[in-house]
Design an enzyme around this catalytic site. Structure first.
Site, PDB file in Angstrom:
ATOM      1  N   ASP A  49     -10.323   1.639  -4.094  1.00 45.48           N
ATOM      2  CA  ASP A  49     -10.293   2.891  -3.854  1.00 45.48           C
ATOM      3  C   ASP A  49     -11.151   4.069  -5.022  1.00 45.48           C
ATOM      4  O   ASP A  49     -11.245   5.270  -4.746  1.00 45.48           O
ATOM      5  CB  ASP A  49      -8.619   3.395  -4.082  1.00 45.48           C
ATOM      6  CG  ASP A  49      -8.167   3.114  -3.037  1.00 45.48           C
ATOM      7  OD1 ASP A  49      -8.598   3.101  -1.751  1.00 45.48           O
ATOM      8  OD2 ASP A  49      -6.932   2.487  -3.010  1.00 45.48           O
ATOM      9  N   ASP A  84       0.836  -1.179   0.038  1.00 42.23           N
ATOM     10  CA  ASP A  84      -0.038  -0.078  -0.145  1.00 42.23           C
ATOM     11  C   ASP A  84       0.943   1.253  -0.073  1.00 42.23           C
ATOM     12  O   ASP A  84       2.040   1.330   0.421  1.00 42.23           O
ATOM     13  CB  ASP A  84      -0.951  -0.011   1.246  1.00 42.23           C
ATOM     14  CG  ASP A  84      -1.708   1.400   1.446  1.00 42.23           C
ATOM     15  OD1 ASP A  84      -2.657   1.280   0.659  1.00 42.23           O
ATOM     16  OD2 ASP A  84      -1.546   2.187   2.362  1.00 42.23           O
ATOM     17  N   HIS A 126       4.574   4.222  -3.485  1.00 39.72           N
ATOM     18  CA  HIS A 126       5.098   5.376  -4.211  1.00 39.72           C
ATOM     19  C   HIS A 126       5.607   6.363  -2.884  1.00 39.72           C
ATOM     20  O   HIS A 126       6.812   7.072  -3.080  1.00 39.72           O
ATOM     21  CB  HIS A 126       4.295   6.384  -4.921  1.00 39.72           C
ATOM     22  CG  HIS A 126       2.628   6.110  -4.557  1.00 39.72           C
ATOM     23  ND1 HIS A 126       1.843   5.328  -4.807  1.00 39.72           N
ATOM     24  CD2 HIS A 126       2.176   6.837  -3.665  1.00 39.72           C
ATOM     25  CE1 HIS A 126       0.683   5.601  -4.239  1.00 39.72           C
ATOM     26  NE2 HIS A 126       0.795   6.742  -3.567  1.00 39.72           N
TER      27      HIS A 126
END
Length: 1512
Positions: free
Chosen positions: A633, A532, A535
């Site tokens: 999401d 999760d 980045h």
């Protein structure tokens, strides 16, 4: 695993200073990696290291490297350009490699000379069945919505009934009690209490194993490293695990600003701002301007945030004055004042400092007062700079706040907060506050002033998302760049704190240990994990934990939630973390075209991709996709798009050649986003299929089938802007699955017309027809949420028909065109095939096409079986035949008068060769780039022109007729198959046959050197096949019928059956300019190239014919410069005869029984210089040794003659005196001489031709007198003849009684250095321009030209080394290296010479005497053939000098120098569609458009260099 997979080899090419990290090197376990060197590295000492385990059972240890050992296939020590390294991929994971070129083992992290190997895991169910990652069909489930663990099976059962084979569980850990967000974890080691008391990770593991065994479903969950809930256990006990105001003091001003904004929310909620400032709690959009003014002008300025970044000028000056008071003054400083900057330390008001030592150096070179004043000025300036910077930051912060508020309060796609309150704040808080208490900014300011550590260490930065930031930089630590917390650029998540790992374990040991245990729990429970917020997770952190997870479970599958916006950065994360798949979202597509582009992008080969061998170059790929129709999401597509969108969206995602996924609720038609934060209901338990469940089961089964049955090729098309066609094709069986989906990105009031679809094949069946619709117009608007469980829409019609006969379809009709029985037209019922409709077909080949495919596949056996018809045909082909089959340029082909020329491809142009190499040069590029839109592919698909050309051209010649028939046979099957397959099978036929034919060429040459050398040597050797062949209008003169065996075959006209010529091939000087007619046969070029292209390649018979053929033309003791049609031969080359003699000497040395040629009969065309040409072959025969002696006699006797037919008819630009020739030997020196100032009788033979520039009739380089290379060739010939005389095969040892060969050699040796060497201190002539060189000529008419530095002495240094002083020649060679050496060739003139012009343009129409009409042909441009002689000279003399103690290692250094230079030529051949070496280049190796792309002597002398290396 199949045997095919077990023997898969992927080749990686290492390039010098190139980044290997731009793409992904994706591999599978048990595959072999093979590293090879690009030509740029061949000549270097390359050391290759990897941390990949090389022995079975060896554990992986990151950054523990092993050096790999190179294997060299060539038998010859210094021919190592083909060296390679290979090893097996033993473990899944990501492995690093790097290589050095300086003999070091040190890894320099510069981004160059390094790369990664990404080996995918082997996912298996409990019964051992493998799940390929392209087969994954994953359903995301919110773990908190599964409720009590006892109910999990019932709630998860839907995954089994819908055909999913993987479940993604959102975090199963204890969540933050305030937000209940699925990703706000309070304790990473404890399960969510919702699951019930006593539930442990073991229970979860048991369920995971059961689903794997009984349901064939694997399980993954999230790993969340980047943040934790505000109340996370690790933060309570170890607050340094967060970015707090103690370990990250740069956040103090941002924290104070945050408290100001939170106080604004409290004040607005309490109505304290409405009366005085007009800001109510329930704001409207026009209030945002008022709020902006209030924040910018009233509240924020009074807290003077800029002071945290400024210094106290007076205090620093006081310290400065005190320090310099007792110091002596420095001299004036040259240090740049800009280096003195503010240092912020702990970010307390006005406590920034400067580097005092630097300040003293900068300013204390004057009086104390002046120094203090200078420092004061600098400090005031720095304070002003910082104030301006912070002011701009605060403007940005207020702007971000206003934008955020507009989204949250007013925008239609936002949450539309009703009013400002603590629950719905004006902006969210960027920091977690101790005890969740928002204190007044005045209190915060006091705490900061007193540095209350007990409070400050629990003030922690929240995590969030920063738009357009560099994900490789940690935004919480970035004290040098913009502070995203102060600028309010963070889209914060106010329930989670960003974790601070530091750079290494020691920076936060408790946190590393805590997360390691967290990783262990997940890796021992699940089959993989989703990283999760990848980045924003520091790479070194995620890398460490992924390595640890794979240590526990080597086949741990890693999915990355990675949204960097940059594929190159994505690749960095994937490479370093070993991510196997990246989450990709179909909702990013805004229309059918973009949806199709994403599907093409995320997997599969293009339909019709050329077949690949098991050993092939590894083409870097984009990251493997995990393609979702909807992630957890994403917004709900029913809300965002339409109800009709969901079915075609899922169907299109199903057709993607990669892992796919969906979100729980999608199949149940839940018409809203199931929020990971706010959703508190549970999923329903499995009862019966609803919504899309039955459709999803069919689609998931289809996705599995497509993957497992190797439908690996894909094509996307549009029949309208909303109707998408996806074709998945099996390249082995050539069956296809077509799915057509009518998408519904937005409600449509009117339908577009759908184009009909043409299919070439048999529609086996309609796999299914599906449609989703409802009769209730406001079904979504009127939807009612169940209060206790998550429910979906009712009253939705999902119609499904499976295995539908074609003639019973509800949506299509099939029509057969009258003019083409192979095609079928699919026409759509425009009223029924509406948005929300999907149809899929299975299509197979027609029977005749199946049979054609079988025959074409059998064609491959023709290439591998030694007894096949093709191989028998190939074995019958000579090298002359192979010249026709593989090569031949346009002029050569036209000369055959068979109405063929090189093939022209529309929109591309003409190929270089008529033969297969012309095609292969294009096919290689197509295959490398998978460029199926290349014009050649289009040409093959659109008609039979090219295949007819290939076959018919070979059928037109008797020697290749059988091969032409073979091609015609297999091409007859090619035209039967569908057009989209034709380029692939065309490549299969051409490539397979080409490979066999080239291999056969090597075998026919047959020399050990060729057969056991590198590919580079073989490429050079193929120059012999490229350039040597029969051309009707450029034949050798007839050889004597009394020739010793073997005699040439007689050529018979196929139509008249008249014998008209002998089968003697000729050697083209260059392609295509010098390949046919009078321009093909050049005496000089032929014999410069003889040793390399004819003798080293074992073509002894053809070499013999060339020697005897040109010998028969001897006249005036010369062989023709340009043979022409014999009768018009020109005898204006003084050097050609010496090259001819030198070639004979090499022939006798290299050919078994080679001295026999001296007794062979030569049919003299001109028995005397003045006799007419003898038309009858053999009318005047003479043994070769007599002809040789005649050459020497006439040179010694001296000869002057005028060219026959002198004048415009033979040379339109030469002046009259130029036709007068002279040759001779200076008996005082032994030097051969000749020529005059108006002609150019050596290889530097450019004659000026520009009237405009005035160079017409002027030789570019006359070189009359004694030319250095001719003296060397003469001496070499004399030495050889003495050897032949001693062996009794040459009857002469003198020229009559004038001079013996021995005396002649002595004269040359005595005088050469004396006349040619220009020493370092030689000032004997005003024309000396360079020292430590050899003159180019002696006694030329233009005295200055003797002293020009040219490379011709290199020839002499190789063929007659005895003439040279070893010290002098090495100095001269060094001068060549420093002054004349180019990239591919050698400059023909010293750049400091006034006549030097480095760029050659034969079409120059200017007024410059030195360059017009290419006058500078030999006055600067870099000739490649000379490079061979330079390298050979260096090698020879290095061997000589290496024996001297003073020159230790000179040989090894020279070999390395040679190898490095030759790498350029390897690159040139590989990159050149002609597959040869050019004639010349302009300066610095620049391309020259007037140069022959392939030149005989260029190929030859480089091959000779490799041969010389072999003999070491």
């Amino acid at each position: 695993m199949s045997s095919e997979e077990e023997h898969q080899i992927r080749v990686i090419v290492l390039n010098e200073n190139a980044s290997q990290t731009a793409g992904l090197n994706c591999l599978k376990k048990s595959w072999h990696v093979k590293f090879v060197l690009a030509p740029s590295l061949v000549g270097k000492t390359v050391r290759l290291f990897t941390d990949c385990p090389l022995q079975k059972g060896s554990p992986f240890k990151r950054h523990e490297y092993s050096e790999l050992k190179w294997v060299t296939p060539s038998k010859f020590k210094y021919d190592n350009s083909d060296r390679y390294v290979t090893f097996e991929c033993l473990l899944p994971g990501t492995f690093h490699y790097y290589y050095t070129t300086n003999n070091s083992n040190e890894f320099l992290n510069t981004g160059a000379n390094t790369g990664y190997l990404l080996v995918e895991p082997q996912l298996k169910f409990d019964d051992g069945e493998e799940l390929p990652i392209d087969c994954i069909q994953c359903l995301t489930q919110l773990s908190k919505s599964l409720g009590n663990f006892e109910d999990w099976e019932g709630r998860l059962e839907i995954s089994k009934h819908t055909g999913y084979n993987m479940i993604h569980f959102t975090p199963i850990q204890k969540l933050y009690h305030v937000s209940n967000s699925s990703y706000s974890i309070t304790d990473h080691h404890k399960l969510n209490p919702l699951f019930g008391e006593g539930v442990t990770f073991d229970h979860i593991k048991q369920l995971v194993d059961k689903m794997s065994k009984e349901w064939k479903i694997l399980s993954i969950t999230d790993l969340v490293y980047n943040h934790a809930a505000n109340d996370c256990e690790i933060l309570k006990n170890h607050p340094d695990s967060a970015y707090n105001l103690i370990n990250s003091p740069h956040l103090k001003p941002a924290f104070l600003l945050d408290s100001i904004l939170m106080q604004f929310t409290k004040d607005a909620e309490q109505g304290l701002l409405e009366k005085e400032y007009g800001i109510p709690a329930k704001i409207e959009e026009h209030h945002l301007d008022v709020i902006q003014h209030y924040l910018a002008e009233i509240v924020i300025p009074k807290y003077r945030l800029h002071e945290f970044y400024m210094c106290d000028v007076k205090q620093i000056l006081k310290e400065f004055r005190a320090q310099i008071k007792n110091l002596s003054r420095d001299e004036s400083s040259n240090i740049d004042e800009s280096g003195l900057k503010l240092i912020h330390n702990n970010y307390r008001r006005l406590e920034s400092t400067v580097d005092m030592e630097l300040a003293i150096k900068l300013y204390y070179h004057q009086s104390i007062e002046d120094a203090c004043q200078a420092l004061e000025d600098r400090l005031i300036y720095l304070n002003h700079l910082k104030m301006d910077e912070i002011e701009n930051d605060l403007k940005r912060a207020i702007s971000c706040c206003i934008d955020s508020s507009r989204y949250h309060f007013f925008e239609s796609h936002g949450p539309r907060y009703p009013q400002i309150s603590i629950r719905t704040p004006f902006v969210g808080n960027n920091f977690a506050y101790p005890n969740d208490e928002f204190r007044h900014p005045d209190d915060i300011e006091k705490i900061l002033d007193t540095n209350n550590e007990d409070y400050l260490k629990y003030c922690m930065a929240h995590n969030g998302w920063v738009m357009n930031t560099n994900p490789l930089k940690n935004f919480a630590e970035d004290v040098l760049g913009p502070n995203v917390y102060l600028r309010r650029e963070l889209i914060q998540w106010s329930d989670i704190v960003k974790l601070r790992f530091g750079d290494k374990y020691e920076d936060s040991p408790a946190l590393w240990d805590y997360m390691k245990e967290y990783t262990r729990l997940i890796a021992t429970t699940f089959h993989g994990a989703r990283l999760d917020n990848c980045h924003s997770t520091p790479i070194h952190v995620a890398q460490y934990f992924m390595d640890y997870a794979r240590k526990i479970n080597p086949n741990f599958y890693v999915v990355g939630e990675l949204f960097t916006g940059d594929e190159n950065i994505d690749t960095i994360f994937v490479n370093q973390l070993g991510i196997n798949s990246l989450v990709r979202e179909s909702l990013n597509a805004w229309d059918g075209f973009e949806f199709g582009r994403l599907i093409s992008r995320y997997g599969g080969d293009v339909l019709g991709t050329f077949s690949q061998s098991s050993s092939r170059f590894l083409r870097p790929t984009v990251p493997h996709a995990f393609f979702y129709d909807q992630t957890h999401d994403n917004p709900c597509p029913i809300e965002r798009r339409s109800l009709e969108d969901v079915l075609p969206r899922s169907a299109l995602v199903t057709m993607t050649c990669c892992a796919i996924g969906s979100n729980r609720g999608y199949d149940e038609l839940v018409p809203h986003h199931i929020d990971v934060v706010h959703e508190r209901r549970f999923y329903s338990k499995w009862k019966e299929p609803t919504g899309l469940i039955e459709a999803r089961l069919i689609l998931n089964r289809l996705h599995t089938y497509l993957c497992k049955e190797n439908y690996s090729q894909i094509l996307v098309d549009l029949l309208s802007s909303s109707v998408v066609v996806i074709t998945r094709h099996n390249p082995q069986t050539h069956t296809s699955i077509l799915l057509i989906a009518h998408t519904a990105f937005k409600p449509q009031n009117e339908h577009e017309r759908i184009k009909s679809l043409n299919i070439q094949g048999h529609i086996d069946e309609i796999l299914f027809e599906m449609n989703i619709s409802t009769k209730h117009q406001d079904i979504v608007k009127n939807f009612q949420r169940n209060s206790s469980y998550i429910n979906g829409l009712d009253n939705v019609d999902v119609t499904i028909r499976e295995h539908v006969p074609v003639d019973q379809s509800s949506y299509i009709q099939i029509r057969l065109p009258a003019n083409d029985q192979k095609l079928k037209h699919i026409e759509f019922n425009q009223d029924k095939f509406v948005p929300g409709t999907v149809i899929a077909f299975k299509i197979s080949l027609l029977p005749n096409i199946k049979e054609a495919i079988v025959q074409l596949n059998n064609c491959q056996q023709e290439f591998t079986s030694s007894k096949s018809k093709f191989q028998l045909i190939v074995k019958s082909l000579s090298l002359i035949d192979l010249n026709r089959v593989l090569y031949r340029c346009s002029p050569e082909e036209i000369a055959d008068e068979n109405d063929f020329d090189v093939y022209g491809i529309p929109e591309h142009g003409k190929l270089n060769y008529c033969g297969l190499q012309g095609l292969m040069s294009e096919l290689d590029k197509i295959k490398m780039k998978n460029d199926l839109k290349h014009p050649l592919c289009q040409n093959v698909k659109e008609g039979n022109w090219l295949i007819d050309y290939v076959a018919n051209r070979l059928l037109a010649d008797k020697s290749t007729e059988q091969l032409g028939q073979w091609y015609k046979h297999y091409f007859s099957y090619l035209i039967e198959i569908p057009h989209y397959l034709q380029p692939s099978y065309f490549d299969l036929i051409i490539r397979g046959s080409y490979t066999c034919l080239v291999k056969h060429a090597y075998e026919v040459m047959g020399t050990e050197f060729i057969l056991q050398s590198s590919q580079f040597v073989k490429q050079l050797a193929m120059g012999s096949v490229q350039l040597c062949g029969h051309v009707k209008n450029a034949r050798l003169p007839l050889l004597s019928p009394n020739l010793n065996d073997p005699k040439p075959d007689t050529i018979v006209d196929e139509h008249t059956h008249v014998k008209y010529s002998q089968s003697c091939p000729t050697l083209a000087a260059g392609l295509p300019n010098f390949s046919a007619g009078i321009w093909r046969n050049w005496g000089r070029d032929t014999f410069i190239a003889m040793r390399g292209l004819m003798l080293i390649t074992g073509r002894y018979i053809q070499a013999k014919y060339l020697i005897l053929g040109y010998g028969g033309c001897l006249r005036h003791a010369l062989i023709p410069n340009l043979l022409g049609d014999v009768g018009i031969a020109r005898y204006n080359a003084r050097d050609a005869v010496w090259w001819w003699l030198h070639s004979i000497s090499e022939y006798t040395r290299m050919v078994p029984n080679g001295t026999d040629i001296l007794q062979d009969q030569i049919a003299r065309l001109y028995p005397t210089d003045d006799s007419p040409m003898q038309l009858a072959s053999g009318a005047y025969d003479q043994p070769l040794y007599e002809v040789i002696q005649e050459v020497l006699m006439k040179h010694v006797s001296k000869l002057k003659f005028r060219e026959r037919n002198a004048g415009y008819q033979i040379d339109r630009v030469m002046t009259d005196n130029g036709f007068n020739n002279e040759i001779g030997i200076d008996l005082n020196t032994g030097f051969v001489y000749g020529g005059n100032v108006n002609n150019c009788g050596t290889w530097m033979d450019k004659m000026g031709s520009s009237e405009k520039a005035g160079n017409i009739g002027h030789p570019g380089s006359p070189r009359d007198g004694s030319a250095v290379e001719l003296i060397g060739l003469c001496r070499s010939v004399l030495k050889w003849l003495l050897e032949m005389n001693k062996q009794g095969v040459y009857p002469y040892n003198s020229v009559d009684k004038i001079i013996t060969f021995h005396e002649w050699i002595e004269k040359i040796d005595l005088n050469f250095e004396k006349y040619f060497w220009i020493g370092e201190n030689d000032n004997s002539s005003p024309f000396i321009n360079r020292h430590s060189i050899y003159k180019d000529t002696v006694n030329s008419t233009l005295k200055w030209s003797d002293y020009q530095f040219r490379p011709n002495f290199l020839v002499a240094a190789v063929v007659a080394p005895e003439m040279f002083n070893s010290t002098h020649i090495w100095q001269a060679l060094t001068q060549v290296e420093l002054i004349l050496l180019g990239k591919y060739g050698i400059k023909t003139l010293d750049p400091s010479d006034l006549n030097y012009v480095g760029i050659y343009d034969n079409n120059d129409e200017g007024y410059d005497f030195k360059r017009a009409h290419g006058f500078n042909y030999h006055n600067g441009p870099e000739w490649v053939w000379l490079m061979g002689y330079y390298l050979r000279a260096k090698l020879y003399w290095a061997k000589v000098l290496d024996k001297d103690q003073k020159h230790q290692h000179i040989l090894s250094q020279t070999i390395e120098h040679i190898q490095q230079i030759l790498t350029n030529h390897q690159q040139f051949i590989n990159a050149n569609d002609w597959k040869g070496l050019t004639e010349l280049t302009s300066e610095n190796g620049e391309f020259c458009k007037n140069s022959c792309p392939v030149q005989a002597w260029s190929m030859s002398t480089l091959l000779e260099t490799m041969y010389d290396l072999k003999t070491l």
